[in-house]
Enzyme design. Structure first.
Site, PDB file in Angstrom:
ATOM      1  N   ARG A  79     -14.335   7.789   2.825  1.00 29.90           N
ATOM      2  CA  ARG A  79     -15.707   7.388   2.285  1.00 29.90           C
ATOM      3  C   ARG A  79     -16.344   6.517   3.195  1.00 29.90           C
ATOM      4  O   ARG A  79     -17.738   6.686   3.351  1.00 29.90           O
ATOM      5  CB  ARG A  79     -15.528   6.844   0.940  1.00 29.90           C
ATOM      6  N   SER A  98      -0.559   6.181  -6.480  1.00 37.15           N
ATOM      7  CA  SER A  98      -0.623   7.272  -5.537  1.00 37.15           C
ATOM      8  C   SER A  98       1.006   7.341  -4.830  1.00 37.15           C
ATOM      9  O   SER A  98       0.935   7.650  -3.819  1.00 37.15           O
ATOM     10  CB  SER A  98      -1.753   7.332  -4.444  1.00 37.15           C
ATOM     11  N   ASN A 143      -0.287  13.346   1.749  1.00 39.80           N
ATOM     12  CA  ASN A 143      -1.511  13.509   2.662  1.00 39.80           C
ATOM     13  C   ASN A 143      -1.141  14.857   3.463  1.00 39.80           C
ATOM     14  O   ASN A 143      -2.080  15.229   4.283  1.00 39.80           O
ATOM     15  CB  ASN A 143      -1.299  12.360   3.673  1.00 39.80           C
ATOM     16  N   ARG A 190      -3.948  17.389   3.358  1.00 43.57           N
ATOM     17  CA  ARG A 190      -5.447  17.378   4.120  1.00 43.57           C
ATOM     18  C   ARG A 190      -5.462  18.628   5.175  1.00 43.57           C
ATOM     19  O   ARG A 190      -4.489  19.151   5.340  1.00 43.57           O
ATOM     20  CB  ARG A 190      -5.581  16.125   4.647  1.00 43.57           C
ATOM     21  N   ASP A 194      -6.956   2.180   1.353  1.00 40.81           N
ATOM     22  CA  ASP A 194      -7.872   3.359   0.909  1.00 40.81           C
ATOM     23  C   ASP A 194      -9.342   3.213   1.273  1.00 40.81           C
ATOM     24  O   ASP A 194      -9.935   2.312   1.249  1.00 40.81           O
ATOM     25  CB  ASP A 194      -7.417   3.600  -0.593  1.00 40.81           C
ATOM     26  N   GLY A 195      -9.986   4.514   1.375  1.00 37.63           N
ATOM     27  CA  GLY A 195     -11.412   4.457   1.551  1.00 37.63           C
ATOM     28  C   GLY A 195     -11.784   4.679   3.075  1.00 37.63           C
ATOM     29  O   GLY A 195     -13.137   4.543   3.141  1.00 37.63           O
ATOM     30  N   ASN A 196     -11.048   5.216   3.845  1.00 43.53           N
ATOM     31  CA  ASN A 196     -11.490   5.460   5.247  1.00 43.53           C
ATOM     32  C   ASN A 196     -12.316   6.619   5.401  1.00 43.53           C
ATOM     33  O   ASN A 196     -13.422   6.537   6.153  1.00 43.53           O
ATOM     34  CB  ASN A 196     -10.325   5.529   6.414  1.00 43.53           C
ATOM     35  N   GLU A 212       2.374  -7.260  -9.629  1.00 43.68           N
ATOM     36  CA  GLU A 212       0.873  -7.401  -9.998  1.00 43.68           C
ATOM     37  C   GLU A 212       0.147  -6.331  -9.461  1.00 43.68           C
ATOM     38  O   GLU A 212       0.483  -6.003  -8.012  1.00 43.68           O
ATOM     39  CB  GLU A 212       0.585  -8.845  -9.821  1.00 43.68           C
TER      40      GLU A 212
HETATM   41  C1  IPE Z   1      -3.011   6.918  -0.666  1.00 42.85           C
HETATM   42  O1  IPE Z   1      -4.194   7.180  -0.615  1.00 42.85           O
HETATM   43  C2  IPE Z   1      -2.083   6.965   0.340  1.00 42.85           C
HETATM   44  C3  IPE Z   1      -2.574   6.186   1.700  1.00 42.85           C
HETATM   45  C4  IPE Z   1      -3.331   5.189   1.449  1.00 42.85           C
HETATM   46  C5  IPE Z   1      -1.775   6.331   2.650  1.00 42.85           C
HETATM   47  P1  IPE Z   1      -4.638   8.547  -0.952  1.00 42.85           P
HETATM   48  O2  IPE Z   1      -6.291   8.767  -0.682  1.00 42.85           O
HETATM   49  O3  IPE Z   1      -4.066   9.601  -0.218  1.00 42.85           O
HETATM   50  O4  IPE Z   1      -4.402   8.809  -2.484  1.00 42.85           O
HETATM   51  P2  IPE Z   1      -5.295   9.644  -3.692  1.00 42.85           P
HETATM   52  O5  IPE Z   1      -5.286  10.977  -3.189  1.00 42.85           O
HETATM   53  O6  IPE Z   1      -6.722   9.034  -3.897  1.00 42.85           O
HETATM   54  O7  IPE Z   1      -4.410   9.418  -4.769  1.00 42.85           O
HETATM   55  C1  IPE Z   2      -6.707   5.935   3.577  1.00 37.70           C
HETATM   56  O1  IPE Z   2      -8.117   6.632   3.555  1.00 37.70           O
HETATM   57  C2  IPE Z   2      -6.090   6.392   4.661  1.00 37.70           C
HETATM   58  C3  IPE Z   2      -5.022   7.589   4.271  1.00 37.70           C
HETATM   59  C4  IPE Z   2      -4.834   8.058   3.238  1.00 37.70           C
HETATM   60  C5  IPE Z   2      -4.325   8.139   5.370  1.00 37.70           C
HETATM   61  P1  IPE Z   2      -8.733   7.976   2.939  1.00 37.70           P
HETATM   62  O2  IPE Z   2      -8.329   8.804   4.083  1.00 37.70           O
HETATM   63  O3  IPE Z   2      -7.848   8.124   1.896  1.00 37.70           O
HETATM   64  O4  IPE Z   2     -10.150   7.554   2.617  1.00 37.70           O
HETATM   65  P2  IPE Z   2     -10.814   8.201   1.264  1.00 37.70           P
HETATM   66  O5  IPE Z   2     -10.029   7.887  -0.036  1.00 37.70           O
HETATM   67  O6  IPE Z   2     -10.887   9.711   1.233  1.00 37.70           O
HETATM   68  O7  IPE Z   2     -12.257   7.564   1.450  1.00 37.70           O
HETATM   69 MG    MG Z   3      -8.053   8.055  -0.238  1.00 41.82          MG
END
Ligand code: IPE
Ligand code: IPE
Ligand code: MG
Length: 264
Positions: A45, A217, A89, A92, A41-43, A228
């Site tokens: 941001r 999630s 997802n 989006r 997660d966090g791509n 854990e």
């Molecule tokens: C969880 O991340 C899904 C993946 C990493 C593929 P999200 O960014 O979609 O989750 P939420 O919306 O923060 O719960």
């Molecule tokens: C995780 O990064 C990748 C997927 C869920 C596909 P995000 O796209 O959720 O990045 P943030 O959480 O918005 O930063």
């Molecule tokens: Mg995310």
């Protein structure tokens, strides 16, 4: 709507994927999580912090995914589940969804030789409906090509949702009850486990989530019921094998009791 085409020439494919053995932490025999799940997660941001499109964050994640796989192999992890695209997802923007579908398809295609060379058995966990056929085709080709590999199973969780997986298992069981193959009066935990997407894969021991969010999630609710949990602040594109090793090291020091009591 803009589709962001993939520039194959700019991709950082690690040339020397495996570390100098001296750099790999020594984890005691049998202490490493057998099945490790990563919520990558966090791509978005990461990209936003740099004034870039969210899709650039997904691109930046590609080499990190493979560095993570290499690090998992080095640590001796046997099953690695990577949360790649959730059933949620689809909410989006159409352009981001389209990018993620095309990007997943292309990554599997261009990385299959590398994964095969590394001894990776490619697996998939997820729902078929809605998922692009081209993604399913690439997954199936990769699964077929790598099916004899035994070093590590890497499970790409694409169009994966834990509730969907349990609902699909319940549907299969109901169908078998209706057909008279099993008695509906007693649905056991074992029966449910046998109807998950990949029933041979053992329970998840450790779930690692990047980017500081402290939730799971809809990731592996059944398999990770006793896992854990490790939530680390780094955004996924800033991660790699060191973050994975740190999480494993932390896991090794946890006291897993599974509802029992420690022997004094
Ligand atoms: C969880 O991340 C899904 C993946 C990493 C593929 P999200 O960014 O979609 O989750 P939420 O919306 O923060 O719960
Ligand atoms: C995780 O990064 C990748 C997927 C869920 C596909 P995000 O796209 O959720 O990045 P943030 O959480 O918005 O930063
Ligand atoms: Mg995310």
């Amino acid at each position: 709507m803009s589709f962001d085409p993939v520039d194959y020439t700019s991709l950082d494919v690690p040339a020397a994927p495996f570390s100098d053995p001296a750099r790999i932490p020594h984890f005691p025999e049998g202490s490493v999580p057998r099945h490790l799940g990563v919520i990558m997660d966090g791509n978005g941001r990461w990209a936003k912090q740099r004034g870039m499109e969210r899709t650039q964050g997904h691109r930046a994640a590609e080499p990190v995914v493979f560095d993570t796989i290499a690090g998992a192999i080095e640590a001796g992890v046997r099953y690695l589940s990577l949360y790649t695209f959730s059933t949620e997802n689809w909410k989006r923007s159409p352009s981001e969804v389209r990018f993620l579908m095309g990007f997943s398809r292309d990554i599997i295609h261009r990385r299959v030789t590398q994964m095969d060379d590394w001894g990776v058995r490619v697996r998939w966990a997820g729902r078929r409906p809605r998922l692009w056929k081209s993604v399913i085709d690439e997954l199936e080709a990769a699964m077929e090509r790598t099916r004899h590999n035994t070093r590590i199973d890497v499970i790409f969780c694409i169009n994966y949702g834990g509730r969907a997986e349990l609902a699909d298992a319940a549907t299969d069981i109901a169908r078998e009850v209706a057909a008279g193959h099993i008695k509906g009066s007693k649905v056991t935990e074992k029966m449910i486990a046998q109807h998950l997407y990949n029933p041979d894969i053992p329970d998840c021991d450790l779930v690692l989530r990047t980017s500081g969010e402290q939730r799971t999630s809809n990731f592996l609710p059944w398999q990770a019921a006793y896992a854990e949990l490790d939530f680390v602040p780094e955004l996924f594109p800033d991660c790699g094998r060191d973050v994975l090793w740190r999480a494993i090291d932390d896991y090794i020091h946890r006291d897993r009791r599974f509802g029992g009591v420690d022997q004094a």
